[in-house]
Each structure stands twice: as structure tokens, then as C-alpha cells.
Design a protein around this motif. Structure first.
Motif, mmCIF file in Angstrom:
data_model
loop_
_atom_site.group_PDB
_atom_site.id
_atom_site.type_symbol
_atom_site.label_atom_id
_atom_site.label_comp_id
_atom_site.label_asym_id
_atom_site.label_seq_id
_atom_site.Cartn_x
_atom_site.Cartn_y
_atom_site.Cartn_z
ATOM 1 N N SER A 103 44.637 59.806 31.703
ATOM 2 C CA SER A 103 45.765 58.884 31.831
ATOM 3 C C SER A 103 46.873 59.150 30.820
ATOM 4 N N VAL A 104 48.044 58.597 31.125
ATOM 5 C CA VAL A 104 49.143 58.635 30.164
ATOM 6 C C VAL A 104 48.651 57.931 28.903
ATOM 7 N N GLY A 105 48.883 58.555 27.770
ATOM 8 C CA GLY A 105 48.427 58.001 26.500
ATOM 9 C C GLY A 105 47.191 58.685 25.960
ATOM 10 N N ALA A 106 46.531 59.519 26.769
ATOM 11 C CA ALA A 106 45.378 60.265 26.268
ATOM 12 C C ALA A 106 45.897 61.388 25.374
ATOM 13 N N LEU A 107 45.456 61.382 24.132
ATOM 14 C CA LEU A 107 45.955 62.337 23.151
ATOM 15 C C LEU A 107 44.870 63.327 22.746
ATOM 16 N N ILE A 108 45.322 64.452 22.221
ATOM 17 C CA ILE A 108 44.436 65.491 21.713
ATOM 18 C C ILE A 108 44.686 65.627 20.221
#
Length: 156
Positions: free
Chosen positions: A40-45
């Protein structure tokens, strides 16, 4: 900075691959970017700038920065997205071979769990199975919001 041409994580760090939203945050040894996969939008690495394939191979300096960076990133995502939970998971395989380690820091909301009928790692697997990537404009807008939020939090 990174040292493995052909490694997607390194290619994104070095600008050899397009990174929607650009770099969101960084420390001396780590970088935070938006996930380029079908989460989803907002999933960060959160990944080391150096090509590292095993957590055991992190230096003392890299290790010292990791916990605070994961906490700061998770706290900012919580404030911006009000999720049910923030998943922090280690991903490190590409084609069954250990690859550049990266931590997925993913806000999860009830509608996502209900849509896929899953939670936890099974939710992430189900999201990958759909192959539905967030649009680059949505990713850029979220990255801008996150970057601004973190700058305020850092006292910048």
C-alpha cells in the motif's frame, strides 16, 4: 554508495532505477524510501546504504542506527496514517538467493485486512499476489508528506 550493480536496492540508492518519491530520510548508514512493490501507499523500505545480505554482517555503527531509525519511521507513519498496526518485516531474498537486506515498514489498516482476508505475513503475500502497485503520483505525494513530517520532527 552502494556497490552491487544489478541489485535493485543498490540501483535505487544510486539512481540507476527510478524511485518514485525519492529518498525520504537517511542516516549515515541507512536510507528510507517508499516501497516500489505492490504494498500500500505508505509502505516504506529501510535499508543499508552498503550492500549487506545478512543482518549478522552489519557493522556496529550500522546496528546502532537501525533501531532508532525503525522507531522514528514507525512513529511518523503512525502519526500520518493512524493504522491498526505497523508491520516491520525483514525481506532479503530475490529468486531464492539472499539479497540486499531491507526492512519493510508498512502501515496496515482494517480495510486492507478485510479486502484480502489476511493479516501479518499472509497479508503481505496476498498484496504481492495482486501485483497492484500504488500509482507514482500517490507515492510521490505520500513521500513528500512523510519527508516534511520527519523534518519537523528532527527540528529542521
Amino acid at each position: 554508495m552502494s556497490d552491487e550493480s544489478g541489485c535493485l536496492a543498490c540501483d535505487l540508492i544510486d539512481g540507476r532505477q527510478e524511485l518514485p518519491g525519492g529518498r525520504i530520510d537517511e542516516t549515515r548508514h541507512w536510507v528510507v524510501e517508499h516501497c516500489v512493490g505492490p504494498l500500500s501507499v505508505g509502505a516504506l523500505i529501510v535499508k543499508p546504504l552498503r550492500h549487506v545480505v545478512h543482518v549478522a554482517d552489519l557493522t556496529a555503527e550500522e546496528s546502532a542506527e537501525l533501531g532508532p531509525l525503525l522507531q522514528r519511521t514507525s512513529a511518523a507513519l503512525t502519526e500520518l496514517t493512524a493504522p491498526e498496526q505497523i508491520y516491520v518485516t525483514l525481506w532479503s531474498h530475490a529468486g531464492g538467493v539472499p539479497g540486499h537486506i531491507h526492512f519493510v515498514v508498512q502501515p496496515v489498516h482494517k480495510p486492507e485486512m478485510e479486502r484480502h482476508g489476511r493479516y501479518g505475513p499472509a497479508l503481505q503475500v496476498a498484496m504481492f499476489a495482486t501485483g497492484e502497485h500504488p500509482g507514482p503520483d500517490e507515492v510521490r505525494a505520500f513521500a513528500d508528506r512523510m519527508r516534511a513530517h520527519l523534518q519537523v520532527g528532527h527540528g529542521a
